[in-house]
Every structure is written in structure tokens, then in C-alpha cells.
Design a protein around this motif. Sequence first.
Motif, PDB file in Angstrom:
ATOM      1  N   GLY A  80      21.049  54.492  42.535  1.00  0.00           N
ATOM      2  CA  GLY A  80      20.796  53.780  41.292  1.00  0.00           C
ATOM      3  C   GLY A  80      21.920  52.814  40.947  1.00  0.00           C
ATOM      4  N   VAL A  81      21.770  52.150  39.825  1.00  0.00           N
ATOM      5  CA  VAL A  81      22.720  51.099  39.434  1.00  0.00           C
ATOM      6  C   VAL A  81      23.988  51.684  38.827  1.00  0.00           C
ATOM      7  CG1 VAL A  81      23.057  49.322  37.656  1.00  0.00           C
ATOM      8  CG2 VAL A  81      21.086  49.191  39.186  1.00  0.00           C
ATOM      9  N   THR A  82      23.826  52.668  37.940  1.00  0.00           N
ATOM     10  CA  THR A  82      24.980  53.194  37.203  1.00  0.00           C
ATOM     11  C   THR A  82      26.010  53.801  38.146  1.00  0.00           C
ATOM     12  OG1 THR A  82      23.389  53.723  35.478  1.00  0.00           O
ATOM     13  CG2 THR A  82      25.611  54.601  35.214  1.00  0.00           C
ATOM     14  N   LYS A  83      25.536  54.556  39.135  1.00  0.00           N
ATOM     15  CA  LYS A  83      26.483  55.293  39.990  1.00  0.00           C
ATOM     16  C   LYS A  83      27.033  54.453  41.133  1.00  0.00           C
ATOM     17  CE  LYS A  83      24.577  59.886  39.196  1.00  0.00           C
ATOM     18  NZ  LYS A  83      23.400  60.547  39.763  1.00  0.00           N
ATOM     19  N   ARG A 130       2.348  45.044  46.132  1.00  0.00           N
ATOM     20  CA  ARG A 130       2.739  45.765  47.352  1.00  0.00           C
ATOM     21  C   ARG A 130       4.230  45.628  47.601  1.00  0.00           C
ATOM     22  NH1 ARG A 130      -2.153  43.267  50.320  1.00  0.00           N
ATOM     23  NH2 ARG A 130      -3.796  44.544  49.381  1.00  0.00           N
ATOM     24  N   ALA A 131       4.769  44.446  47.330  1.00  0.00           N
ATOM     25  CA  ALA A 131       6.219  44.260  47.524  1.00  0.00           C
ATOM     26  C   ALA A 131       6.991  45.230  46.625  1.00  0.00           C
ATOM     27  CB  ALA A 131       6.611  42.815  47.226  1.00  0.00           C
ATOM     28  N   LEU A 132       6.513  45.422  45.393  1.00  0.00           N
ATOM     29  CA  LEU A 132       7.208  46.346  44.487  1.00  0.00           C
ATOM     30  C   LEU A 132       7.017  47.792  44.948  1.00  0.00           C
ATOM     31  CD1 LEU A 132       6.419  44.717  41.009  1.00  0.00           C
ATOM     32  CD2 LEU A 132       8.518  44.537  42.362  1.00  0.00           C
ATOM     33  N   ASP A 133       5.797  48.125  45.415  1.00  0.00           N
ATOM     34  CA  ASP A 133       5.547  49.486  45.933  1.00  0.00           C
ATOM     35  C   ASP A 133       6.460  49.816  47.106  1.00  0.00           C
ATOM     36  OD1 ASP A 133       3.582  49.959  44.118  1.00  0.00           O
ATOM     37  OD2 ASP A 133       1.891  49.752  45.506  1.00  0.00           O
ATOM     38  N   ASP A 134       6.721  48.796  47.934  1.00  0.00           N
ATOM     39  CA  ASP A 134       7.510  49.027  49.161  1.00  0.00           C
ATOM     40  C   ASP A 134       9.007  48.840  48.937  1.00  0.00           C
ATOM     41  OD1 ASP A 134       5.183  49.410  50.476  1.00  0.00           O
ATOM     42  OD2 ASP A 134       5.067  47.401  51.359  1.00  0.00           O
ATOM     43  N   HIS A 135       9.398  48.493  47.725  1.00  0.00           N
ATOM     44  CA  HIS A 135      10.797  48.140  47.470  1.00  0.00           C
ATOM     45  C   HIS A 135      11.563  49.400  47.071  1.00  0.00           C
ATOM     46  CE1 HIS A 135      14.263  46.030  45.838  1.00  0.00           C
ATOM     47  NE2 HIS A 135      13.788  44.920  46.357  1.00  0.00           N
ATOM     48  N   TYR A 149      13.305  53.407  43.220  1.00  0.00           N
ATOM     49  CA  TYR A 149      14.314  54.361  42.740  1.00  0.00           C
ATOM     50  C   TYR A 149      14.589  54.123  41.254  1.00  0.00           C
ATOM     51  CZ  TYR A 149      18.492  57.124  42.169  1.00  0.00           C
ATOM     52  OH  TYR A 149      19.387  58.051  41.711  1.00  0.00           O
ATOM     53  N   LEU A 150      14.765  52.853  40.883  1.00  0.00           N
ATOM     54  CA  LEU A 150      15.104  52.545  39.489  1.00  0.00           C
ATOM     55  C   LEU A 150      13.971  52.922  38.540  1.00  0.00           C
ATOM     56  CD1 LEU A 150      17.000  49.165  39.908  1.00  0.00           C
ATOM     57  CD2 LEU A 150      17.944  51.430  39.427  1.00  0.00           C
ATOM     58  N   MET A 151      12.737  52.611  38.901  1.00  0.00           N
ATOM     59  CA  MET A 151      11.614  52.948  38.016  1.00  0.00           C
ATOM     60  C   MET A 151      11.517  54.468  37.833  1.00  0.00           C
ATOM     61  SD  MET A 151      10.216  50.280  36.724  1.00  0.00           S
ATOM     62  CE  MET A 151       8.506  50.507  36.214  1.00  0.00           C
ATOM     63  N   ALA A 152      11.888  55.224  38.866  1.00  0.00           N
ATOM     64  CA  ALA A 152      11.782  56.687  38.776  1.00  0.00           C
ATOM     65  C   ALA A 152      12.980  57.302  38.052  1.00  0.00           C
ATOM     66  CB  ALA A 152      11.642  57.289  40.177  1.00  0.00           C
ATOM     67  N   HIS A 153      14.176  56.765  38.270  1.00  0.00           N
ATOM     68  CA  HIS A 153      15.380  57.447  37.776  1.00  0.00           C
ATOM     69  C   HIS A 153      16.150  56.700  36.704  1.00  0.00           C
ATOM     70  CE1 HIS A 153      14.788  60.367  40.944  1.00  0.00           C
ATOM     71  NE2 HIS A 153      14.655  59.365  41.794  1.00  0.00           N
ATOM     72  N   GLU A 154      16.106  55.372  36.724  1.00  0.00           N
ATOM     73  CA  GLU A 154      16.805  54.589  35.700  1.00  0.00           C
ATOM     74  C   GLU A 154      15.883  53.480  35.209  1.00  0.00           C
ATOM     75  OE1 GLU A 154      21.138  53.508  36.354  1.00  0.00           O
ATOM     76  OE2 GLU A 154      20.536  53.944  38.403  1.00  0.00           O
ATOM     77  N   PRO A 155      14.730  53.848  34.637  1.00  0.00           N
ATOM     78  CA  PRO A 155      13.742  52.807  34.284  1.00  0.00           C
ATOM     79  C   PRO A 155      14.302  51.754  33.330  1.00  0.00           C
ATOM     80  CG  PRO A 155      13.157  54.937  33.302  1.00  0.00           C
ATOM     81  CD  PRO A 155      14.256  55.202  34.273  1.00  0.00           C
ATOM     82  N   GLY A 156      15.248  52.157  32.470  1.00  0.00           N
ATOM     83  CA  GLY A 156      15.796  51.203  31.510  1.00  0.00           C
ATOM     84  C   GLY A 156      16.376  49.960  32.168  1.00  0.00           C
TER      85      GLY A 156
END
Lengths: 203, 190
Positions: free
Chosen positions: A34-37, A104-109, A114-121
Motif C-alpha cells: 500500500g501507499v502508507t507503508k 479490465r485494466a483496473l481489474d488487472d492492476h 490492493y488500494l481499493m481493498a486495503h486503503e480505499p481512501g
Amino acid sequence: MATRTPDIGSDDSASADADTRLIDAALVCIARWGVTKTTLDDVARQAGCSRATVYRAFPGGKDALFLAVAASEIERLARAVGRAVYDAADLEHAVVAAITTTARALDDHDAFRYLMAHEPGVILSHLAFAELDALLVVAAARTGPSFARFLGSNVEAQRLAEWATRIVISHTCSPSSGVHLADDASVRRLVRAFVLPGLLVAT
Amino acid sequence: MPAPPSSRERLLEAAYACVARDGLAKTSMEDVAAEAKLSRATVYRQFPQGRDQLVREVIAWESGRFFERLARAVAHHVELPELLEEALVFAHRAVAEHAVLQKILETEPERLLPVLTTESGRLLALVKQFLVLAMTRTEVRAGLDADAAADYLARMVLSHVGAPGRWDLTDPVQVRELVRTQFLGGILPR
């Protein structure tokens, strides 16, 4: 975009290569932690270079690097959409291809997922109000021209590009049970029902 | 006489007053208890996950109230095009004039926007429900899938209210064009 201090002794394409390597390394790190870590040390290690090299390329540090990552990924996506629209035989195929290619590009990215699942903000705060307006401007400017050959008017083409972008963003933020943007048949139904008739009224 | 507000309602109202005054980050469970003149224990009973839950719910609560005001403002229109035009103009102005929203967008967007976007599913359902009803009062295209149409329209409304993009929603001519083309092109009779 990051501003770079003049890099004596290396030409522009060499420093562009270095930027690309760092951006790719940052994407690998984001997909993992993720971004924060993610720290600049992580990015440097992943890219196989020193922390000083990262700072030389992105004097603004982590924020500047991540802004460059976002800009680079938006650009990559816009090119993919542009190609898909270019290959389309008619307007319907063009709109469907633009939407499904993006989905599809977003699904495969990996990093996006990771961000949508763990750091959606991190993602979602850019998809509303002024930030969304700014993104719509970029999307319309980058993908609008590829629609122009089907519409005969640049204004209509830019409007269509913005419209398609809104559809993708809305379904990305709040998925629907009835529409699947990565699925050709589902998007074709949506486009035939609500987008093409709206274009016909306009033209 | 209307029923007295429940303690949950009183707490949400109090939390909204605290957020309006102090912002999202500085509003604590204690502040909200004091503002509502209820005990801390009551606040924790209503919001067992603590401050984050309270902040999330107060944002959802005010967003819900925003769309209730919007629904009331357009309810007198029978025809869908006029209803949507007025909804866009009203909502655009209401967002611009919403002092608390604008203050937080300025000072703490990173706290507000992710919540607003994750709550957008709930808002979407609200707007969609309203539009399903509105569509029963207006003539629509033969064979229209009303549920899909309401879902599509609700997304378009929310998207434009948050970010008008290239459309000037203070200009009635542009609003009319947007509604008749992108919003209703596939929904009104041919």
C-alpha cells in the motif's frame, strides 16, 4: 508531475528511463504494502538504486513520486483506451471498448486492487468534487480525440469521453448488481440503452 | 406533536454541530456527549465502534438529509425532464452553498471524501428509489427496464452533483441539453 533538477551528464531519455524504473518499482511496492507503508527506501531497493537517486529524480520525495505514479498510470490507461477506440469499427464498439478496456485494466492492476481493498481512501478521495473534475478534464482531453472520427465534432467527442469516464467511475466506487463493466455483453446493453440514444438526440 | 427525537437522532444532530464548529478530526465522543447533553456511555452504546463509526454515520446522515431536501425541492414536477433539470440546478447550488461541506472540503478533504465515496452506494439507492417512483408518473420509452434506467439516472445525477465537469450547471440552457441528451436520451419516448 515531478519537477527535476537538471541532471548533468545524462540526457533526457536516460533520466526518463530512470523515472520509469522508479515508477514501476513504486507500483510493485504499492501492490505489496500500500501507499502508507511504502518508503522511498523500499522503492530504491526494489528499483536497485540508491535513495539519493530517487530523491534526485523526485526532489519532492514520496508525494511527488506517487503523483508521478498516478499520472503515469492514467496516461498508460488513456493510451490503451485510445488504441481500443482506434480499432473499433463503429461508435457502439468504440464506446463499449473504451469502457471495458478501462474496467479490465483496473481489474488487472495489482496496485489499484490492493488500494481499493486495503486503503480505499487513497483512491476514493480523488474521485469526488474538484479532484473528480480535474480527472474528467484529463480523461476528456486524452480520450476525446479518438471518438471524434465517429462523431464529426470535437465538442461531442469530449462530452462522450467525459460521459464514459463518469460511468466507469460510478461503477468502480459503487458496483451494481446489474452491470459488469468488464463484460462486453453487459456494457453493450448499457451503451445501447442509454448512451447511443443520448448521442442521437444530440446530433 | 412530532415524536421527540431518539437519542441516536440527538447524537447525530449534536455530532453534526460539533463537526460544523470544530471539524472532523477534532470532534470526540466526549464533545458529542456534552453537546447532546447525554452521557458518554450513551454515545458508546449507540456507536460501539467509536469515533470512526460516529464520523462515518454523521456524514451519511447529513448526505441523506441533503437528498431529502433535494427530493422535496423537486417533488412538485410531474415530468421527468423538468424534475431532473431542477434537481441538478438545486443540488449544484446547495453543494456550493453548504457551508460545512465547503469548509471541510477545504480543510480536511482526506477525512471526508473516502467516507462520502464509500457511502455513495447508500445515496445511490436513495436517489434510485426516488427516481423509480418519478418514472411511474411520466411517459417513458416502451419496453424500458425501469430498474436499470433508475440506476443509470441516479449515477448520472450523483456524478454531476459532485463534479459538473464541462457542464455549467448554473446555465439553464446547458442543464436542459444535458438532461435531454445524456440523462434521458434512452429513457423518454422516441
